[in-house]
Design an enzyme around this catalytic site. Structure first.
Site, PDB file in Angstrom:
ATOM      1  N   ASN A   1       8.888  -5.613   2.899  1.00  0.00           N
ATOM      2  CA  ASN A   1      10.182  -5.692   2.218  1.00  0.00           C
ATOM      3  C   ASN A   1      11.149  -5.367   2.809  1.00  0.00           C
ATOM      4  OD1 ASN A   1       8.518  -6.004  -0.361  1.00  0.00           O
ATOM      5  ND2 ASN A   1       8.494  -3.718  -0.584  1.00  0.00           N
TER       6      ASN A   1
ATOM      7  N   HIS B   1      -1.874 -10.981   3.486  1.00  0.00           N
ATOM      8  CA  HIS B   1      -2.474  -9.805   3.152  1.00  0.00           C
ATOM      9  C   HIS B   1      -2.332  -8.795   4.357  1.00  0.00           C
ATOM     10  CE1 HIS B   1      -5.722  -7.238   2.651  1.00  0.00           C
ATOM     11  NE2 HIS B   1      -6.852  -8.009   3.176  1.00  0.00           N
TER      12      HIS B   1
ATOM     13  N   TYR C   1      -5.090  -7.716  -1.777  1.00  0.00           N
ATOM     14  CA  TYR C   1      -4.560  -8.949  -1.607  1.00  0.00           C
ATOM     15  C   TYR C   1      -5.690  -9.922  -1.501  1.00  0.00           C
ATOM     16  CZ  TYR C   1      -0.032  -6.853  -0.629  1.00  0.00           C
ATOM     17  OH  TYR C   1       1.254  -6.263  -0.660  1.00  0.00           O
TER      18      TYR C   1
ATOM     19  N   HIS D   1       6.096 -10.636  -6.907  1.00  0.00           N
ATOM     20  CA  HIS D   1       6.533 -11.592  -5.992  1.00  0.00           C
ATOM     21  C   HIS D   1       6.408 -12.940  -6.101  1.00  0.00           C
ATOM     22  CE1 HIS D   1       7.443  -8.166  -2.732  1.00  0.00           C
ATOM     23  NE2 HIS D   1       6.369  -7.701  -3.598  1.00  0.00           N
TER      24      HIS D   1
HETATM   25 FE1  HDD Z   1       2.386  -5.971  -2.300  1.00  0.00          FE
HETATM   26  C1  HDD Z   1       2.303  -9.432  -2.855  1.00  0.00           C
HETATM   27  C2  HDD Z   1       4.880  -6.236  -0.261  1.00  0.00           C
HETATM   28  C3  HDD Z   1       2.572  -2.452  -2.171  1.00  0.00           C
HETATM   29  C4  HDD Z   1      -0.459  -5.769  -4.278  1.00  0.00           C
HETATM   30  N1  HDD Z   1       3.392  -7.609  -1.541  1.00  0.00           N
HETATM   31  C5  HDD Z   1       3.144  -8.789  -2.057  1.00  0.00           C
HETATM   32  C6  HDD Z   1       4.258  -9.682  -1.340  1.00  0.00           C
HETATM   33  C7  HDD Z   1       4.829  -8.685  -0.714  1.00  0.00           C
HETATM   34  C8  HDD Z   1       4.362  -7.430  -0.680  1.00  0.00           C
HETATM   35  C9  HDD Z   1       6.142  -9.169   0.261  1.00  0.00           C
HETATM   36  C10 HDD Z   1       4.478 -11.056  -1.611  1.00  0.00           C
HETATM   37  C11 HDD Z   1       3.647 -11.773  -0.643  1.00  0.00           C
HETATM   38  C12 HDD Z   1       3.855 -13.265  -0.665  1.00  0.00           C
HETATM   39  O1  HDD Z   1       4.964 -13.718  -0.496  1.00  0.00           O
HETATM   40  O2  HDD Z   1       2.861 -14.102  -1.007  1.00  0.00           O
HETATM   41  N2  HDD Z   1       3.435  -4.544  -1.359  1.00  0.00           N
HETATM   42  C13 HDD Z   1       4.366  -5.153  -0.638  1.00  0.00           C
HETATM   43  C14 HDD Z   1       4.809  -3.914   0.074  1.00  0.00           C
HETATM   44  C15 HDD Z   1       4.268  -2.785  -0.433  1.00  0.00           C
HETATM   45  C16 HDD Z   1       3.428  -3.337  -1.468  1.00  0.00           C
HETATM   46  C17 HDD Z   1       5.962  -3.867   1.237  1.00  0.00           C
HETATM   47  C18 HDD Z   1       4.192  -1.231  -0.215  1.00  0.00           C
HETATM   48  C19 HDD Z   1       4.538  -0.851   1.097  1.00  0.00           C
HETATM   49  N3  HDD Z   1       1.328  -4.443  -3.152  1.00  0.00           N
HETATM   50  C20 HDD Z   1       1.579  -3.126  -2.912  1.00  0.00           C
HETATM   51  C21 HDD Z   1       0.570  -2.303  -3.496  1.00  0.00           C
HETATM   52  C22 HDD Z   1      -0.417  -3.174  -4.135  1.00  0.00           C
HETATM   53  C23 HDD Z   1       0.127  -4.557  -3.815  1.00  0.00           C
HETATM   54  C24 HDD Z   1       0.384  -0.802  -3.528  1.00  0.00           C
HETATM   55  C25 HDD Z   1      -1.645  -3.033  -4.937  1.00  0.00           C
HETATM   56  C26 HDD Z   1      -2.314  -1.913  -4.714  1.00  0.00           C
HETATM   57  N4  HDD Z   1       1.080  -7.280  -3.401  1.00  0.00           N
HETATM   58  C27 HDD Z   1      -0.174  -7.111  -4.232  1.00  0.00           C
HETATM   59  C28 HDD Z   1      -0.728  -8.170  -4.843  1.00  0.00           C
HETATM   60  C29 HDD Z   1       0.334  -9.136  -4.366  1.00  0.00           C
HETATM   61  C30 HDD Z   1       1.369  -8.695  -3.426  1.00  0.00           C
HETATM   62  C31 HDD Z   1      -1.290  -8.069  -6.267  1.00  0.00           C
HETATM   63  C32 HDD Z   1       0.718 -10.313  -5.227  1.00  0.00           C
HETATM   64  C33 HDD Z   1       0.365 -11.669  -4.722  1.00  0.00           C
HETATM   65  C34 HDD Z   1      -0.241 -11.500  -3.476  1.00  0.00           C
HETATM   66  O3  HDD Z   1      -0.362 -10.046  -3.464  1.00  0.00           O
HETATM   67  O4  HDD Z   1      -0.618 -12.383  -2.803  1.00  0.00           O
HETATM   68  O5  HDD Z   1      -1.966  -8.411  -4.035  1.00  0.00           O
END
Ligand code: HDD
Length: 746
Positions: free
Chosen positions: A172, A363, A386, A99
């Site tokens: 999402n 988060h 997160y 993202h």
């Molecule tokens: Fe995630 C970012 C949505 C599964 C780990 N995620 C992130 C963002 C969104 C989502 C919208 C961007 C937030 C922003 O604008 O800063 N993610 C989802 C959805 C998931 C999902 C709807 C499943 C239903 N994500 C998911 C899993 C993991 C992560 C299973 C890890 C085990 N997601 C992250 C992250 C991020 C992230 C690595 C990257 C940047 C951040 O968090 O701030 O922690």
């Protein structure tokens, strides 16, 4: 409380700046202020100011470094140069691992009706409160500078700054996910990101590693259907649905819990662009969605979504033929209707992209009392990820103090110090219990708003395993495909053919055909024919490599069954409301000699209906009307493209019509708009232009409401009637039936 040092800086007006933010300040009872002043104490405005260094010393020469003589070497002593260059050298922070590409906006959330029956969350109980929000939309796979129009899932993350703390709904634009367990997330992302040897392709799933992974992970089948649908190429962030994906819990004041799925329903309807159009936009304006969101808010066309809840009583947990904890499943709206409980309006662009959008930290674990988690294993893993990711990205444990992340309520706890600490905690006491500080900050009772986790009973073995109830990978993929319109199905066939066409390994392609055939035989055979392959004969056992080393593969054998409902109209964008052209962008093609009346009558009518009209001409600045009046031009044919617009109109005026008909770029503009199935209108005097297009034989001599609804092409000599019919056509969004007659070679 003496300890009320909190993390809030004093604002110019006294008191804590952040406490003034939001709808109602409990301290002063001020009414809601949509143009929130929450961030005011942090805002820098240079107008009228002298330049100075970060230590406040006024700068006399910002053009020349300090040198030994005019032509001499630069002196190390130049503290002004060193400060400036050092700061510049460190301007970038790591982009989000997923993202990374995104755009944000501020707004408010207003509740329609109290929901005390289900949740004690205050912001879901008090209809008089306007809760401030910050929203960030994103793509998943691309880097920070990548195109907005990639075929991808869109992130839809909302931070509610409630009076009980921040609640982040990190969702999402698709209601399900690729994987069932968080431990597979790094694998999924490694597979979709550019391939590690050559860092290609950027922001695209159409490559070997992604489809290799998917082809041995049957659990992703449902999500793949969404990804190959037009939902993955939205017309606008403003025209996307949002989903919390997981089942969450709501808990009321009596401690009674229910399951909930969160939805966002856009008031402009759900709309997408065509794939060919998406690829064009990526070249011509990679910031298309960012610009669209920014411009809409600047123009006062505030995007709006209704918050929807699907509520399932706790006792109904096992009523469905899928598992509520499985994030690859949705609850069909036909089984549990979506109740619309409030509205979010985005009404302010950020002042500074980096400070707000880039530094925002969402988060899924930021919840408030009354909202709780379920044991969905994807959600559980996210609860770890997160915060962890912000430690590197934002540089340490104090990222919650960054203005965009701060809650509107003061923070009192015994956490101290760390990299870039902003808060100046007073006193000696930073531990609890204590007696020297009268035991403050003291824990809050549940009756005082203290967060108490829902005491779910768990009596189980500690195992690494997948529940058998998670093994149905195809029924809802079928439900999704079966619920699409013919045009949407065709687009999915094309999308699979494109994506797998970019894959080089035939083995991967064939495995994917096997998986797709579990969803729909025709889908598989049409994709196979585009690839010059055949569908594998016995795809009953799609290869599943997501199995523990010592497990019996039989325990992971997918369960093949029919969906709970045969079709779900809510899953198709074809059912989205088509009664408004609000905020749609319409191009008028004009040149010198344009009939001013033919232009202005239609323009006024469209603008009255809420559309945005832009005049495009062979040159910039202005065109001369038939009566030699200067009419403003928004873009030349060089800087505009049909893919930026939802429809096109060609006004009359003999010289203008002749110039447009003879201009290759203008004709291409129209042909392309036709190819992308958009509404097109002509003044009857523009017949020579029609004759230069590919679709001349599709334009009826005269329009009727029926012909317009069928073909999307309007012609008329009375501007007001023509405008009404054009509005009717534009509201349909697209006329996908045109694709049936073969593609226009635009
Ligand atoms: Fe995630 C970012 C949505 C599964 C780990 N995620 C992130 C963002 C969104 C989502 C919208 C961007 C937030 C922003 O604008 O800063 N993610 C989802 C959805 C998931 C999902 C709807 C499943 C239903 N994500 C998911 C899993 C993991 C992560 C299973 C890890 C085990 N997601 C992250 C992250 C991020 C992230 C690595 C990257 C940047 C951040 O968090 O701030 O922690």
């Amino acid at each position: 409380m003496k300890e009320e040092t909190g993390s809030q800086p004093k604002s110019k007006t006294g008191g804590t700046g952040l406490a003034r933010h939001g709808s109602k300040n409990p301290a002063d009872g001020q009414p809601a202020n949509a143009k929130t002043e929450r961030l005011e104490p942090f805002i820098e405005d240079s107008s009228g100011q002298l330049m100075n260094t970060n230590t406040g010393v006024k700068i006399n020469d910002d053009q020349n470094s300090l040198k030994a003589g005019e032509r001499g070497a630069t002196l190390l002593e130049d503290f002004i140069l060193r400060e400036k260059i050092t700061h510049f050298d460190h301007e970038r922070i790591p982009e989000r691992v997923v993202h990374a590409r995104g755009s944000g906006a501020h707004g408010i959330f207003k509740l329609y009706e109290p929901l005390g029956e289900y949740t004690k969350a205050q912001f879901l109980n008090d209809t008089s409160v306007e809760t401030p929000v910050f929203v960030r939309f994103s793509t998943v796979a691309g880097s920070r500078g990548s195109t907005d129009l990639a075929r991808d899932v869109r992130g839809f993350a909302v931070k509610f700054y409630t009076q009980e703390g921040n609640f982040d709904l990190v969702g999402n634009n698709m209601p399900v996910f690729f994987i069932q367990d968080a431990t597979k997330f790094p694998d999924l992302i490694h597979a979709v990101k550019p391939e590690p040897d050559n860092e290609m392709p950027q922001a695209a799933s159409a490559h070997d590693t992604f489809w290799d992974f998917i082809s041995v992970m049957p659990e992703s089948t449902h999500m793949i259907m969404w990804l190959m649908s037009d939902r993955a190429i939205p017309r606008s962030y403003r025209m996307m649905e949002g989903f919390g994906v997981h089942s969450f819990r709501l808990v009321n004041a009596e401690g009674k819990s229910c399951f909930v799925k969160f939805h966002w329903k856009p008031l402009l309807g759900v709309h997408s662009v065509a794939w060919d159009e998406a690829q064009n936009i990526s070249g011509k304006d990679p910031d298309f969605h960012r610009r669209d969101l920014w411009d809409a808010i600047e123009n006062g066309n505030f995007p709006e979504w209704e918050l929807g809840l699907q509520i399932v009583p706790e006792e109904d947990e096992f009523k469905f033929d899928f598992d509520l904890l499985d994030p690859t499943k949705l609850i069909p709206e036909e089984l549990v209707p979506v109740r619309r409980v409030g509205k979010m309006t985005l009404n302010r662009n950020p002042d500074n992209f980096f400070a707000e959008t880039e530094q925002s930290a969402f988060h899924v674990g930021h919840v408030v009392p009354g909202i709780d988690f379920t044991n969905d294993p994807l959600l559980q893993g996210r609860l770890f990820s997160y915060t962890d990711t912000q430690l590197i990205r934002l540089g340490g444990p104090n990222f919650q103090e960054i203005p965009i992340n701060r809650p509107v309520v003061p923070v009192h706890n015994n956490q101290r110090d760390g990299h870039m600490r902003q808060t100046i905690n007073r006193g000696k006491v930073s531990y609890g219990p204590n007696s020297l500080g009268n035991n403050f900050p003291v824990q809050a009772k549940a009756s005082e708003g203290g967060y108490a986790s829902y005491p779910e009973r768990i009596d189980a073995h500690k195992v690494r395993a997948r529940s058998k109830s998670f093994l149905d990978h195809f029924s809802q993929a079928k439900l999704f495909f079966n619920s699409q319109s013919d045009a949407e199905k065709k687009h999915m066939i094309d999308a699979f053919s494109f994506e797998l066409g970019k894959v080089r390994s035939n083995e991967v392609r064939e495995r994917m055909l096997g998986i797709v055939s579990m969803v729909d035989k025709r889908l598989a055979s049409e994709v196979a024919s585009a690839l010059g392959l055949t569908v594998p004969k016995n795809p009953k056992r799609p290869m599943n490599r997501s199995i523990p080393a010592d497990a019996d593969p039989a325990d992971y054998e997918p369960v093949v069954k029919e969906p709970s409902v045969p079709v779900s109209p809510a899953l198709s964008m074809a059912t989205s409301p088509k009664d408004s052209i609000s905020t749609r962008k319409i191009a008028f093609l004009a040149a010198d000699g344009v009939d001013g009346k033919s232009l202005s009558t239609v323009k006024t009518a469209l603008e009255k209906a809420g559309a945005v009209v832009e005049v495009i001409a062979p040159r910039q600045n202005f065109v001369l009307s038939e009566t030699k009046e200067q009419l403003p031009v928004n873009h030349s044919l060089l800087t505009a493209a049909s893919v930026f617009y939802d429809g096109v109109y060609v006004p009359g005026g003999a010289n203008s019509v002749a110039a447009i008909a003879a201009n290759g770029d203008a004709v291409h503009f129209l042909n392309e708009a036709f190819k992308h199935c958009k509404a097109i209108a002509f003044d009857s005097a523009a017949i020579p232009v029609i004759e230069s297009t590919y679709f001349a034989n599709k334009v009826p001599a005269e329009s009727t409401d029926e012909s317009v609804l069928r073909e999307g092409i309007v012609i008329g000599n009375k501007a007001s009637t023509l405008a009404d019919r054009f509005i009717l056509a534009l509201a349909q969004h697209r006329f996908w039936d045109r694709e049936k007659s073969g593609k226009v070679p635009a």
